[in-house]
Design a protein around this motif. Sequence first.
Motif, PDB file in Angstrom:
ATOM      1  N   MET A   1       0.821  -1.003   0.100  1.00 35.40           N
ATOM      2  CA  MET A   1      -0.027   0.002  -0.014  1.00 35.40           C
ATOM      3  C   MET A   1       0.546   1.249   0.014  1.00 35.40           C
ATOM      4  SD  MET A   1      -2.889  -1.204   3.006  1.00 35.40           S
ATOM      5  CE  MET A   1      -3.835   0.337   2.605  1.00 35.40           C
ATOM      6  N   ARG A   2       0.278   2.196  -0.855  1.00 35.09           N
ATOM      7  CA  ARG A   2       1.247   3.569  -0.666  1.00 35.09           C
ATOM      8  C   ARG A   2       0.147   4.615  -0.125  1.00 35.09           C
ATOM      9  NH1 ARG A   2       3.252   5.568  -6.331  1.00 35.09           N
ATOM     10  NH2 ARG A   2       4.340   3.892  -6.175  1.00 35.09           N
ATOM     11  N   GLY A   3       0.946   5.252   0.688  1.00 29.76           N
ATOM     12  CA  GLY A   3       0.083   6.773   1.097  1.00 29.76           C
ATOM     13  C   GLY A   3       0.934   7.281   2.326  1.00 29.76           C
ATOM     14  N   LYS A   4       0.170   8.057   3.158  1.00 28.54           N
ATOM     15  CA  LYS A   4       0.871   8.621   4.247  1.00 28.54           C
ATOM     16  C   LYS A   4       0.162   8.390   5.509  1.00 28.54           C
ATOM     17  CE  LYS A   4       2.341  13.133   1.791  1.00 28.54           C
ATOM     18  NZ  LYS A   4       2.278  14.551   1.974  1.00 28.54           N
ATOM     19  N   VAL A   5       1.060   7.866   6.462  1.00 29.64           N
ATOM     20  CA  VAL A   5       0.638   7.582   7.921  1.00 29.64           C
ATOM     21  C   VAL A   5       1.044   8.490   8.758  1.00 29.64           C
ATOM     22  CG1 VAL A   5       0.802   5.746   9.523  1.00 29.64           C
ATOM     23  CG2 VAL A   5       0.701   5.038   7.094  1.00 29.64           C
ATOM     24  N   PHE A   6       0.233   9.102   9.575  1.00 27.56           N
ATOM     25  CA  PHE A   6       0.412   9.835  10.618  1.00 27.56           C
ATOM     26  C   PHE A   6       0.549   9.090  12.122  1.00 27.56           C
ATOM     27  CE2 PHE A   6      -1.044  13.798  13.119  1.00 27.56           C
ATOM     28  CZ  PHE A   6       0.425  14.195  13.325  1.00 27.56           C
ATOM     29  N   VAL A   7       1.372   9.209  12.724  1.00 29.77           N
ATOM     30  CA  VAL A   7       1.516   8.403  14.071  1.00 29.77           C
ATOM     31  C   VAL A   7       1.711   9.624  15.126  1.00 29.77           C
ATOM     32  CG1 VAL A   7       2.745   6.886  15.531  1.00 29.77           C
ATOM     33  CG2 VAL A   7       2.745   6.403  13.012  1.00 29.77           C
ATOM     34  N   ILE A   8       0.713   9.783  16.012  1.00 27.17           N
ATOM     35  CA  ILE A   8       0.760  10.693  17.130  1.00 27.17           C
ATOM     36  C   ILE A   8       1.167  10.042  18.258  1.00 27.17           C
ATOM     37  CG2 ILE A   8      -0.641  12.456  18.355  1.00 27.17           C
ATOM     38  CD1 ILE A   8      -2.494  12.389  15.951  1.00 27.17           C
ATOM     39  N   GLY A   9       2.370  10.265  18.848  1.00 29.51           N
ATOM     40  CA  GLY A   9       2.872   9.663  20.091  1.00 29.51           C
ATOM     41  C   GLY A   9       3.853   8.812  19.750  1.00 29.51           C
ATOM     42  N   LEU A  10       5.261   9.207  19.779  1.00 32.15           N
ATOM     43  CA  LEU A  10       6.392   8.424  19.300  1.00 32.15           C
ATOM     44  C   LEU A  10       7.047   7.722  20.490  1.00 32.15           C
ATOM     45  CD1 LEU A  10       7.541  10.861  16.649  1.00 32.15           C
ATOM     46  CD2 LEU A  10       6.361   8.945  16.368  1.00 32.15           C
ATOM     47  N   GLY A  11       6.566   7.000  21.355  1.00 33.40           N
ATOM     48  CA  GLY A  11       7.116   6.223  22.379  1.00 33.40           C
ATOM     49  C   GLY A  11       7.192   4.922  21.964  1.00 33.40           C
ATOM     50  N   LEU A  12       7.285   3.953  22.627  1.00 37.46           N
ATOM     51  CA  LEU A  12       7.422   2.481  22.335  1.00 37.46           C
ATOM     52  C   LEU A  12       6.570   1.958  21.425  1.00 37.46           C
ATOM     53  CD1 LEU A  12       8.756  -0.298  22.950  1.00 37.46           C
ATOM     54  CD2 LEU A  12       7.098  -0.565  24.733  1.00 37.46           C
ATOM     55  N   ILE A  13       5.156   2.220  21.537  1.00 35.70           N
ATOM     56  CA  ILE A  13       4.052   1.571  20.789  1.00 35.70           C
ATOM     57  C   ILE A  13       4.056   2.393  19.624  1.00 35.70           C
ATOM     58  CG2 ILE A  13       1.802   1.214  20.825  1.00 35.70           C
ATOM     59  CD1 ILE A  13       3.189  -0.422  22.756  1.00 35.70           C
ATOM     60  N   GLY A  14       3.791   3.712  19.640  1.00 32.73           N
ATOM     61  CA  GLY A  14       3.944   4.575  18.647  1.00 32.73           C
ATOM     62  C   GLY A  14       5.090   4.148  17.434  1.00 32.73           C
ATOM     63  N   GLY A  15       6.140   4.132  17.900  1.00 32.12           N
ATOM     64  CA  GLY A  15       7.384   3.932  17.433  1.00 32.12           C
ATOM     65  C   GLY A  15       7.444   2.682  16.909  1.00 32.12           C
ATOM     66  N   SER A  16       7.038   1.587  17.400  1.00 30.52           N
ATOM     67  CA  SER A  16       7.012   0.148  17.111  1.00 30.52           C
ATOM     68  C   SER A  16       5.910   0.123  15.975  1.00 30.52           C
ATOM     69  CB  SER A  16       6.621  -0.929  18.205  1.00 30.52           C
ATOM     70  OG  SER A  16       7.726  -0.726  19.103  1.00 30.52           O
ATOM     71  N   LEU A  17       4.705   0.783  15.875  1.00 27.02           N
ATOM     72  CA  LEU A  17       3.738   0.718  14.770  1.00 27.02           C
ATOM     73  C   LEU A  17       4.358   1.481  13.869  1.00 27.02           C
ATOM     74  CD1 LEU A  17       0.512   1.671  16.945  1.00 27.02           C
ATOM     75  CD2 LEU A  17       1.005  -0.584  15.884  1.00 27.02           C
ATOM     76  N   ALA A  18       4.810   2.387  13.735  1.00 28.90           N
ATOM     77  CA  ALA A  18       5.730   3.049  12.547  1.00 28.90           C
ATOM     78  C   ALA A  18       6.685   2.142  11.924  1.00 28.90           C
ATOM     79  CB  ALA A  18       6.324   4.209  13.033  1.00 28.90           C
ATOM     80  N   LEU A  19       7.610   1.632  12.945  1.00 29.45           N
ATOM     81  CA  LEU A  19       8.478   0.477  12.255  1.00 29.45           C
ATOM     82  C   LEU A  19       7.805  -0.619  11.322  1.00 29.45           C
ATOM     83  CD1 LEU A  19      11.284   0.556  15.141  1.00 29.45           C
ATOM     84  CD2 LEU A  19      11.454   1.506  12.718  1.00 29.45           C
ATOM     85  N   SER A  20       6.871  -1.202  12.059  1.00 26.28           N
ATOM     86  CA  SER A  20       6.188  -2.408  11.398  1.00 26.28           C
ATOM     87  C   SER A  20       5.298  -1.928  10.167  1.00 26.28           C
ATOM     88  CB  SER A  20       5.089  -2.892  12.557  1.00 26.28           C
ATOM     89  OG  SER A  20       4.091  -1.939  12.698  1.00 26.28           O
ATOM     90  N   ILE A  21       4.944  -0.542   9.979  1.00 24.72           N
ATOM     91  CA  ILE A  21       4.299  -0.309   8.779  1.00 24.72           C
ATOM     92  C   ILE A  21       5.289  -0.150   7.709  1.00 24.72           C
ATOM     93  CG2 ILE A  21       3.105   1.760   7.724  1.00 24.72           C
ATOM     94  CD1 ILE A  21       1.353   1.832  10.410  1.00 24.72           C
ATOM     95  N   LYS A  22       6.587   0.550   8.238  1.00 29.06           N
ATOM     96  CA  LYS A  22       7.600   0.992   7.120  1.00 29.06           C
ATOM     97  C   LYS A  22       8.265  -0.450   6.532  1.00 29.06           C
ATOM     98  CE  LYS A  22      11.034   3.846   8.209  1.00 29.06           C
ATOM     99  NZ  LYS A  22      10.881   4.959   7.405  1.00 29.06           N
TER     100      LYS A  22
END
Length: 368
Positions: A1-22
């Motif tokens: 999938m291609r698009g823009k993902v906005f993660v609000i809160g860059l702690g353990l959970i937010g950061g890990s969600l961002a990495l898994s999507i990347k």
Amino acid sequence: MRGKVFVIGLGLIGGSLALSIKSTHRESVIIGYDVNKEQSRLAVMLGVVDEIALTIEEGASEADLILIAAPVQETERIIHMLKDCKLKETVIISDAGSTKKEIVGCAKVLKEKGITFIGGHPMAGSHKSGVTAAKTLLFENAFYLLTPDKHISDSEIAMLKEWLSGTKAKFLTISPEEHDYITGIVSHFPHMVAASLVHQAEKTSHTQTLIPRLAAGGFRDITRIASSSPSMWRDILLQNKEVLLDLMEEWQEEMEKVKKMLNKENSAGIFEYFSQAKRFRDELPRKEKGAIPAFYDLFVDVPDYPGVISEITGYLAKEEISITNIRILETREEIYGVLAISFQTEEDRERAINCIEQYTSYETTIGL
């Protein structure tokens, strides 16, 4: 999938969600926002996100997916902010909070604007915090609970799952009410009990000075979840008040039952009480990730001489095995071991056992 993902809160959970999507959607752009500017700086430096938004409004405006990884009360505030933002019509908004009924109810303000909100709760964590502890596979094989409102379509749920496929989590879809009841039993209430046991020990320690020393072993381990964030648990208890009040009533009834057996010296009843608890507990899945992050402990029976701890940690470092905690136990009931080492995964603990067996003759025992 291609698009823009906005993660609000860059702690353990937010950061890990961002990495898994990347890891899965490599052509997507991950935008991050955190009130802590240092966390934002680290998130970009570590490659957790591609860009940092200066405001929530800025990051949300072109996002195809918005993930809120913030404390539950803060999540409600962010939801109200998002309802006034100019968003894509097709955007999906989700959160990662530990309670769901109040948050999904709050998100009705988004529904009124035609915006899709799907409650989410990735049931995994770590003994470390902050974006530097974020891991691509933090949620691998963990349960990821989705709590959509009744108007949410199957296709929208499927789209969110596809965005989150890189987590490699086990998705379960349940109602917000069911979520709060289940997590109340297996997570929220146990944290309350652990805190109450610590309070009892602290109160008694004023007259029984040996308590702090003797509590360093097994007591410290069975109450370790009482060391969780006080502000987080304040918010969770207030959000899940009704469920927890009911569970407290049931707990009091349970304790009354034990009290009656003790008063009557009901030997057979007491034995069966512990026996039944043991049977159920022993049948629980050992390798499944649950609501409370598992503790992978290893107890090493080591000789008492200077340098023995650095010897063990040196062997583990040589094999590139990470540890989350290490401590000396003065007393440990029913377990022979004086050096307690904690690991983040069962795989790390197994590797540590093999490592210690390879380099030493010390006996090891795992924490169950």
